[in-house]
Write a protein that holds these residues in place. Structure first.
Motif, PDB file in Angstrom:
ATOM      1  N   VAL A 118       0.848  -1.196   0.000  1.00 15.70           N
ATOM      2  CA  VAL A 118       0.000   0.000   0.000  1.00 15.70           C
ATOM      3  C   VAL A 118       0.882   1.243   0.000  1.00 15.70           C
ATOM      4  O   VAL A 118       2.058   1.190   0.354  1.00 15.70           O
ATOM      5  CB  VAL A 118      -0.936   0.032   1.223  1.00 15.70           C
ATOM      6  CG1 VAL A 118      -1.835  -1.190   1.251  1.00 15.70           C
ATOM      7  CG2 VAL A 118      -0.135   0.138   2.513  1.00 15.70           C
ATOM      8  N   LEU A 119       0.298   2.358  -0.401  1.00 14.12           N
ATOM      9  CA  LEU A 119       1.015   3.629  -0.352  1.00 14.12           C
ATOM     10  C   LEU A 119       1.071   4.118   1.095  1.00 14.12           C
ATOM     11  O   LEU A 119       0.076   4.092   1.815  1.00 14.12           O
ATOM     12  CB  LEU A 119       0.287   4.664  -1.210  1.00 14.12           C
ATOM     13  CG  LEU A 119       0.941   6.041  -1.249  1.00 14.12           C
ATOM     14  CD1 LEU A 119       2.078   6.072  -2.264  1.00 14.12           C
ATOM     15  CD2 LEU A 119      -0.076   7.125  -1.590  1.00 14.12           C
ATOM     16  N   HIS A 120       2.264   4.500   1.537  1.00 18.89           N
ATOM     17  CA  HIS A 120       2.423   5.202   2.812  1.00 18.89           C
ATOM     18  C   HIS A 120       3.032   6.561   2.513  1.00 18.89           C
ATOM     19  O   HIS A 120       3.489   6.826   1.406  1.00 18.89           O
ATOM     20  CB  HIS A 120       3.407   4.455   3.722  1.00 18.89           C
ATOM     21  CG  HIS A 120       2.921   3.142   4.249  1.00 18.89           C
ATOM     22  ND1 HIS A 120       1.924   3.016   5.173  1.00 18.89           N
ATOM     23  CD2 HIS A 120       3.340   1.868   3.989  1.00 18.89           C
ATOM     24  CE1 HIS A 120       1.732   1.749   5.472  1.00 18.89           C
ATOM     25  NE2 HIS A 120       2.574   1.013   4.753  1.00 18.89           N
ATOM     26  N   ASN A 121       3.090   7.408   3.537  1.00 25.45           N
ATOM     27  CA  ASN A 121       4.024   8.510   3.443  1.00 25.45           C
ATOM     28  C   ASN A 121       4.855   8.538   4.708  1.00 25.45           C
ATOM     29  O   ASN A 121       4.580   7.812   5.680  1.00 25.45           O
ATOM     30  CB  ASN A 121       3.354   9.852   3.110  1.00 25.45           C
ATOM     31  CG  ASN A 121       2.694  10.503   4.287  1.00 25.45           C
ATOM     32  OD1 ASN A 121       2.442   9.860   5.311  1.00 25.45           O
ATOM     33  ND2 ASN A 121       2.405  11.769   4.163  1.00 25.45           N
ATOM     34  N   SER A 152       5.601  10.001  11.349  1.00 27.63           N
ATOM     35  CA  SER A 152       4.226   9.550  11.225  1.00 27.63           C
ATOM     36  C   SER A 152       3.908   9.287   9.757  1.00 27.63           C
ATOM     37  O   SER A 152       4.683   9.626   8.867  1.00 27.63           O
ATOM     38  CB  SER A 152       3.257  10.598  11.796  1.00 27.63           C
ATOM     39  OG  SER A 152       3.427  11.827  11.111  1.00 27.63           O
ATOM     40  N   CYS A 153       2.771   8.640   9.547  1.00 24.79           N
ATOM     41  CA  CYS A 153       2.261   8.413   8.202  1.00 24.79           C
ATOM     42  C   CYS A 153       0.871   9.032   8.164  1.00 24.79           C
ATOM     43  O   CYS A 153      -0.011   8.619   8.917  1.00 24.79           O
ATOM     44  CB  CYS A 153       2.200   6.910   7.887  1.00 24.79           C
ATOM     45  SG  CYS A 153       1.315   6.560   6.346  1.00 24.79           S
ATOM     46  N   ASP A 154       0.688  10.015   7.311  1.00 22.76           N
ATOM     47  CA  ASP A 154      -0.592  10.719   7.285  1.00 22.76           C
ATOM     48  C   ASP A 154      -1.720   9.836   6.755  1.00 22.76           C
ATOM     49  O   ASP A 154      -2.894  10.124   6.966  1.00 22.76           O
ATOM     50  CB  ASP A 154      -0.466  11.987   6.429  1.00 22.76           C
ATOM     51  CG  ASP A 154       0.565  12.953   7.003  1.00 22.76           C
ATOM     52  OD1 ASP A 154       0.684  13.000   8.246  1.00 22.76           O
ATOM     53  OD2 ASP A 154       1.247  13.635   6.235  1.00 22.76           O
ATOM     54  N   VAL A 155      -1.361   8.772   6.047  1.00 17.78           N
ATOM     55  CA  VAL A 155      -2.384   7.863   5.515  1.00 17.78           C
ATOM     56  C   VAL A 155      -2.928   6.967   6.622  1.00 17.78           C
ATOM     57  O   VAL A 155      -4.109   6.617   6.633  1.00 17.78           O
ATOM     58  CB  VAL A 155      -1.791   6.999   4.373  1.00 17.78           C
ATOM     59  CG1 VAL A 155      -2.867   6.122   3.750  1.00 17.78           C
ATOM     60  CG2 VAL A 155      -1.126   7.870   3.321  1.00 17.78           C
ATOM     61  N   HIS A 156      -2.054   6.603   7.568  1.00 21.22           N
ATOM     62  CA  HIS A 156      -2.430   5.686   8.647  1.00 21.22           C
ATOM     63  C   HIS A 156      -2.073   6.341   9.982  1.00 21.22           C
ATOM     64  O   HIS A 156      -0.938   6.201  10.460  1.00 21.22           O
ATOM     65  CB  HIS A 156      -1.698   4.348   8.497  1.00 21.22           C
ATOM     66  CG  HIS A 156      -1.871   3.718   7.152  1.00 21.22           C
ATOM     67  ND1 HIS A 156      -0.864   3.697   6.196  1.00 21.22           N
ATOM     68  CD2 HIS A 156      -2.940   3.103   6.591  1.00 21.22           C
ATOM     69  CE1 HIS A 156      -1.321   3.099   5.103  1.00 21.22           C
ATOM     70  NE2 HIS A 156      -2.574   2.726   5.318  1.00 21.22           N
ATOM     71  N   PRO A 157      -3.022   7.047  10.577  1.00 21.98           N
ATOM     72  CA  PRO A 157      -2.702   7.835  11.783  1.00 21.98           C
ATOM     73  C   PRO A 157      -2.167   7.002  12.945  1.00 21.98           C
ATOM     74  O   PRO A 157      -1.542   7.559  13.849  1.00 21.98           O
ATOM     75  CB  PRO A 157      -4.050   8.469  12.147  1.00 21.98           C
ATOM     76  CG  PRO A 157      -4.821   8.486  10.860  1.00 21.98           C
ATOM     77  CD  PRO A 157      -4.392   7.254  10.114  1.00 21.98           C
ATOM     78  N   ALA A 158      -2.395   5.692  12.945  1.00 17.41           N
ATOM     79  CA  ALA A 158      -1.896   4.870  14.054  1.00 17.41           C
ATOM     80  C   ALA A 158      -0.397   4.612  13.938  1.00 17.41           C
ATOM     81  O   ALA A 158       0.224   4.131  14.881  1.00 17.41           O
ATOM     82  CB  ALA A 158      -2.647   3.541  14.122  1.00 17.41           C
ATOM     83  N   MET A 159       0.186   4.902  12.781  1.00 20.16           N
ATOM     84  CA  MET A 159       1.614   4.624  12.591  1.00 20.16           C
ATOM     85  C   MET A 159       2.446   5.744  13.214  1.00 20.16           C
ATOM     86  O   MET A 159       2.253   6.917  12.894  1.00 20.16           O
ATOM     87  CB  MET A 159       1.949   4.493  11.097  1.00 20.16           C
ATOM     88  CG  MET A 159       1.316   3.280  10.429  1.00 20.16           C
ATOM     89  SD  MET A 159       1.703   3.182   8.657  1.00 20.16           S
ATOM     90  CE  MET A 159       3.475   2.838   8.703  1.00 20.16           C
ATOM     91  N   ALA A 160       3.377   5.373  14.082  1.00 19.84           N
ATOM     92  CA  ALA A 160       4.221   6.375  14.742  1.00 19.84           C
ATOM     93  C   ALA A 160       5.566   5.760  15.088  1.00 19.84           C
ATOM     94  O   ALA A 160       5.651   4.572  15.399  1.00 19.84           O
ATOM     95  CB  ALA A 160       3.537   6.894  16.005  1.00 19.84           C
TER      96      ALA A 160
END
Ligand code: CU
Length: 218
Positions: free
Chosen positions: A110-113, A149-157
């Motif tokens: 999937v695309l992340h940032n 962080s990843c703005d696509v998946h707010p739980a990613m930190a």
């Protein structure tokens, strides 16, 4: 920046967002997530172990050993990597040296940032899309704590510590750590924890195998 907001990209982001809405929070750290990315090479170390504050908010503690009298030993210049895998940054805490290349990779389909900010000033350092199987390289020029962080998946930190210390070790969940790389000498030892109240700095002479209690701030 603007090239990332073309219409095709927006369509992809929308799709990914829909599929992974409610994505998983940070998972239990694995051994790989506690890797020790920086170490001087060709040194004879002693066994240094001890206890640092335990994991907080999902983030492990890190212990940085900065030599008071640098020994001019060759420092590792290998690229260190923070991956995005299974909707989690791996490792969740990365330590790298000023000037060391950091690769941000996307091992997912999937695309992340990757959105990196200086944790102290909240200044955005960069914010880039990481297409599936893609990578982005960055060299941090300043010591500090950076949040990821990843703005696509707010739980990613995740966090990145940029240091000039010669040696670093990331503690286990409970705060235990051990290293066999650190040569005898006098060190400024910095303990990082996501909770500022649990951070500390102290001077320690390491002359032989040592056991350090770094839990209590000094
Ligand atoms: Cu993501």
């Amino acid at each position: 920046m603007t090239q990332f907001f073309s219409i095709p990209t927006l369509l992809i982001v929308g799709t990914v967002w829909f599929v992974h809405l409610g994505c998983t929070p940070m998972t239990e750290p694995t051994e790989e997530r506690r890797n020790v990315p920086i170490t001087a090479t060709n040194v004879e170390g002693v066994i240094v172990k001890g206890l640092a504050p335990p994991v907080a908010g999902g983030f492990h503690s890190a212990i940085l050993f900065e030599q008071d009298e640098p020994q001019a030993k060759p420092l590792s210049t290998a690229t260190v990597t923070m991956d995005q895998r299974g909707l989690v940054f791996v490792p969740g805490l990365l330590v790298a040296r000023v000037g060391q290349e950091v690769a941000f990779t996307n091992g997912d389909d999937v695309l992340h940032n990757v959105h990196v900010t200086n944790a102290a000033t909240l200044e955005t350092i960069f914010n880039v899309a990481t297409p599936s199987k893609g990578a982005y390289l960055h060299i941090f020029e300043s010591v500090g704590t950076y949040s990821v962080s990843c703005d696509v998946h707010p739980a990613m930190a995740a966090y990145i510590l940029i240091t000039e210390a010669e040696y670093a070790v990331v503690a286990q969940r409970g705060g235990q750590f051990t290293s066999s790389d650190i040569p005898p000498g006098r060190y400024t030892v910095r303990v990082w924890n996501v909770d500022p109240k649990r951070r500390s700095v102290r001077k320690i002479d390491i002359t032989k195998d040592a056991e350090l209690n770094l839990v209590t701030p000094e």
